[in-house]
Design a protein around this motif. Sequence first.
Motif, PDB file in Angstrom:
ATOM      1  N   GLU A   1      31.588  47.552  31.587  1.00  0.00           N
ATOM      2  CA  GLU A   1      32.915  47.103  31.993  1.00  0.00           C
ATOM      3  C   GLU A   1      33.870  46.902  30.830  1.00  0.00           C
ATOM      4  OE1 GLU A   1      33.020  43.404  34.242  1.00  0.00           O
ATOM      5  OE2 GLU A   1      31.360  42.590  33.104  1.00  0.00           O
TER       6      GLU A   1
ATOM      7  N   LEU B   1      25.823  46.139  32.722  1.00  0.00           N
ATOM      8  CA  LEU B   1      27.143  45.918  33.339  1.00  0.00           C
ATOM      9  C   LEU B   1      28.154  45.450  32.295  1.00  0.00           C
ATOM     10  CD1 LEU B   1      28.988  45.805  35.832  1.00  0.00           C
ATOM     11  CD2 LEU B   1      28.215  43.473  36.212  1.00  0.00           C
TER      12      LEU B   1
ATOM     13  N   THR C   1      35.592  35.753  46.121  1.00  0.00           N
ATOM     14  CA  THR C   1      35.276  37.176  46.242  1.00  0.00           C
ATOM     15  C   THR C   1      35.138  37.560  47.724  1.00  0.00           C
ATOM     16  OG1 THR C   1      34.223  37.098  44.104  1.00  0.00           O
ATOM     17  CG2 THR C   1      33.629  38.959  45.515  1.00  0.00           C
TER      18      THR C   1
ATOM     19  N   VAL D   1      37.949  38.863  31.900  1.00  0.00           N
ATOM     20  CA  VAL D   1      37.481  39.464  33.158  1.00  0.00           C
ATOM     21  C   VAL D   1      35.952  39.547  33.181  1.00  0.00           C
ATOM     22  CG1 VAL D   1      37.410  41.656  34.426  1.00  0.00           C
ATOM     23  CG2 VAL D   1      39.597  40.687  33.740  1.00  0.00           C
ATOM     24  N   ALA D   2      35.363  39.914  32.057  1.00  0.00           N
ATOM     25  CA  ALA D   2      33.891  40.017  32.014  1.00  0.00           C
ATOM     26  C   ALA D   2      33.306  38.609  31.938  1.00  0.00           C
ATOM     27  CB  ALA D   2      33.474  40.822  30.793  1.00  0.00           C
ATOM     28  N   THR D   3      32.487  38.286  32.912  1.00  0.00           N
ATOM     29  CA  THR D   3      31.934  36.931  32.937  1.00  0.00           C
ATOM     30  C   THR D   3      30.811  36.781  31.914  1.00  0.00           C
ATOM     31  OG1 THR D   3      31.015  35.210  34.339  1.00  0.00           O
ATOM     32  CG2 THR D   3      30.253  37.428  34.758  1.00  0.00           C
TER      33      THR D   3
ATOM     34  N   VAL E   1      37.968  39.412  42.780  1.00  0.00           N
ATOM     35  CA  VAL E   1      38.132  40.566  43.667  1.00  0.00           C
ATOM     36  C   VAL E   1      38.289  40.051  45.098  1.00  0.00           C
ATOM     37  CG1 VAL E   1      37.207  42.816  44.342  1.00  0.00           C
ATOM     38  CG2 VAL E   1      36.734  41.906  42.065  1.00  0.00           C
TER      39      VAL E   1
ATOM     40  N   SER F   1      29.117  32.612  43.104  1.00  0.00           N
ATOM     41  CA  SER F   1      30.432  33.174  42.793  1.00  0.00           C
ATOM     42  C   SER F   1      31.136  32.322  41.750  1.00  0.00           C
ATOM     43  CB  SER F   1      31.293  33.248  44.061  1.00  0.00           C
ATOM     44  OG  SER F   1      32.567  33.736  43.749  1.00  0.00           O
ATOM     45  N   GLN F   2      31.575  32.946  40.689  1.00  0.00           N
ATOM     46  CA  GLN F   2      32.351  32.216  39.689  1.00  0.00           C
ATOM     47  C   GLN F   2      33.664  31.762  40.314  1.00  0.00           C
ATOM     48  OE1 GLN F   2      35.153  31.051  37.130  1.00  0.00           O
ATOM     49  NE2 GLN F   2      35.495  33.154  37.821  1.00  0.00           N
TER      50      GLN F   2
HETATM   51  C1  AGP Z   1      31.417  40.517  35.781  1.00  0.00           C
HETATM   52  O1  AGP Z   1      31.663  40.561  34.441  1.00  0.00           O
HETATM   53  C2  AGP Z   1      32.472  41.015  36.654  1.00  0.00           C
HETATM   54  N1  AGP Z   1      33.765  40.708  36.267  1.00  0.00           N
HETATM   55  C3  AGP Z   1      32.152  40.995  38.140  1.00  0.00           C
HETATM   56  O2  AGP Z   1      30.993  41.735  38.325  1.00  0.00           O
HETATM   57  C4  AGP Z   1      32.001  39.629  38.838  1.00  0.00           C
HETATM   58  O3  AGP Z   1      30.818  39.018  38.436  1.00  0.00           O
HETATM   59  C5  AGP Z   1      32.014  39.850  40.361  1.00  0.00           C
HETATM   60  O4  AGP Z   1      33.229  40.423  40.733  1.00  0.00           O
HETATM   61  C6  AGP Z   1      31.783  38.585  41.134  1.00  0.00           C
HETATM   62  O5  AGP Z   1      32.793  37.661  40.921  1.00  0.00           O
HETATM   63  P1  AGP Z   1      32.632  36.163  41.378  1.00  0.00           P
HETATM   64  O6  AGP Z   1      31.515  35.573  40.586  1.00  0.00           O
HETATM   65  O7  AGP Z   1      33.955  35.523  41.075  1.00  0.00           O
HETATM   66  O8  AGP Z   1      32.313  36.152  42.839  1.00  0.00           O
END
Ligand code: AGP
Length: 605
Positions: free
Chosen positions: A485, A481, A349, A395-397, A602, A344-345
Motif C-alpha cells: 500500500e 500489505l 468501515t 492511511v497505512a495502519t 472506507v 476496526s480502527q
Molecule cells: C491498512 O493499512 C489499511 N489502510 C486498511 O487495510 C485498513 O486496515 C482497513 O481498511 C480497515 O480499516 P478499519 O480498521 O478502519 O476498519
Amino acid sequence: MCGIVGYTGTQNAAPVLLEGLKKLEYRGYDSAGIAVLNDGRISISKVTGRIAGLAEKTEDGRLLPGVTGIGHTRWATHGAPTEPNAHPHTSNDGRFAVVHNGIIENYMELREELTRKGYHFESETDTEVVVHLVEMYYQDNLKQAVMRTAARLRGSYALGIICADEPEKIFAVREASPLILGVGIGENYFASDVTALVAHTRNAIYLEDGEFAELTPDSITVFDCTGHIIQKRVSRITWDIQAAEKGGYDHFMLKEIMEQPRAVKATMAPRIKGSEIVLDGVDIDLKQINKIMITACGSAYYAGCAAKYAIEKLCRVPVITELASELRYSDPLIDEHTLLIVLSQSGETADTIAAMRECQRRGAKTLAIVNVVGSTIAKIADWCLYTWAGPEIAVATTKGYTTQLTVLYLFALYAAKKVETVDDSTWRKLLSALKALPKQIQQALDMNPGISQLAKKYHSTCSMFFIGRNTDYAVALEGALKMKEISYIHAESYAAGELKHGTIALICEGQPVIALCCNDSVSEKTMSNIVEVKARGAEVLAVAFRDNARIVSLADDMLYIPKIDPLFSAAVEIVPLQILAYHVAKENGCDIDKPKNLAKSVTVE
Ligand code: AGP
C-alpha cells in the motif's frame, strides 16, 4: 491524541488559547473547550466538533475576558464526544478547572471514593476525578493540592490546572504524556507540543515525568514530585511547524510506528489489575459460546488472523476468520452461541458494519474492538473494547494493528481464565510475556537505522514474497500489505509450505523473499523452505530470534527480534516489516502518508 494549552500574561487569554488549540488540530479531536479566570471566577466554554465552532461560540474569545486560562482538544477515550465529556472539567464548587491529556488508569477506584465522599460527577471521563481531588486537597495552597492529587494518580497525564482563588497562576503536571512550557516575556505558556508555542516563543522548558510547574506571567518554577524546586534548562525550539506536527519525523506513519510502545502500553496497562485481566463492561457468558468468528477488513482482518492462534490455543474454541466483505454476502453458520469479534480502527468501515449487522440478525453476540470512540461499530456492538492508540493519521495502519492485537491477546487470556482451559502457572507466564510487549516493541524499533540501510538494497525490486507458517504466516499477510500500500511494490504473502504447490515457479535469480521464522514449533520447516527458494536464486531477508543459529547461514540478511512467546510474537514481528515498508517507500519517493487510491476510512462498499 488530545492536546492541551495554557496561558498566563497580560493579553486576553481566550484568543491565545483558541489559536494554540488550532495549531493542535492536526493531532485529531472531536470536541474542545477553554476555561478563563477573571475577577475570582472561572468561565468555561465547550463545543463538540471543531475549534471554529468554539471560536464562534465565544466570539473569538471576546465573551471570556481574563488573562489566565487553559484549553483542550479532546479525542474521546472514556465516554462519547459530548459537551459534558469535553474538557475543561470543573470542581463542584466551580473554583477549579482541569484539562488533561492521557489516561488515568485508576479512575474507577478514585471515582468510587470521591462519590462516597459526596462529590458528584458530570461526565463519564477518567479526567474528572482529577479536578475533584484538587478540590478535596485544597487548603489555600494550590501547589500542595496539585502535588497531593498527582500522588493519587496512576497512568499517563499532562495536566493543566487553574484555581479561582489564585489568579494569574497555572499549574502544569507531567507523567508519561508530553508537556512543554513556553517561556515568554511577561507571559508564559504550556502546550502538549511545540506547534502551539512557536507563534509566541521559541524558548521552551521540557518537563520530565514526575515534574510539575507553577507558571505566572513573570515566573516559571519547576518542582519534582516532592515539591522541591528543580533548575531546568531553557531550550531553543528550532523545528518548523510542519516538522513539529509530526513530532520531528518526516511522516505521520513513522511517528505512529514509533508511538507503538506507548500505544500498546496505554491499551494494556489499565486492563491488567495485579494478576487479573479486567475487561470493563464485558460480561459475555463464555461458557455459552461454542464458536468465535472474527471479521474485519485489511490490516484489522490480519490482526484477527494472527490472534486466532492465541485464542484457539488458550481457549480451545474454534475461531473462524472471515473478511467482512465476504461474510456479508455469505450464508454464515451463526447462531446465539457464536461470538462475533469485529475489528476496526475507524469503527466506520462499511463492509465491516454490514457483516456485523448480518451476523447480529442471525443471533450472534458481538464484541467490537475499535479505536475511534463513539463510532458506528462501537455503538452497535453488544460490547466494545477500545484500543487506546490515539488518532492514526497515516492511511497505512501501524499502531492501530498492534493495539488491536493487544486487545485480542488480553481477551484470549481473559477468556481462558473464564473457561478454565489454562493452568494457573502457564497463565501467569503468559501474562508476564504480554506485559513485556511494549519493551520488546521498543527493542524492535531500535533496528530502524539498520532497516533503512536494507531498504537501499531492496527498494528497486518490482516484487517481493513474504513467507511464514502459522503465526509467522499471519504476520506475512500484514507485512506484504504494508509493503504494497505505501511502496506500490507487488508483494505476495504465502504460507511457506504452499510454495511448492505452485508459487515457487516464480522464484528466480535475485527475487527478494522476506522469511518470517519466529515460531519455534515450525521454524525448522520454514528454514527448509528458505533452502528451497535459495536454491532457485532468491535473496532472503529473514526475521528471527537471535538464538536461531542455523538461519544465519541460510539467509542473506537478518533482522533479529527479541525472544517472545509465539502466541504474542506478531505484535513485535510486524514492527521491522512496517519500518522496512516505510523506508522502501521513502527510497522510491512515494507519498507515504497518503498513498494513491487509498482512503483512511472506507465508508463505501
Ligand atoms: C491498512 O493499512 C489499511 N489502510 C486498511 O487495510 C485498513 O486496515 C482497513 O481498511 C480497515 O480499516 P478499519 O480498521 O478502519 O476498519
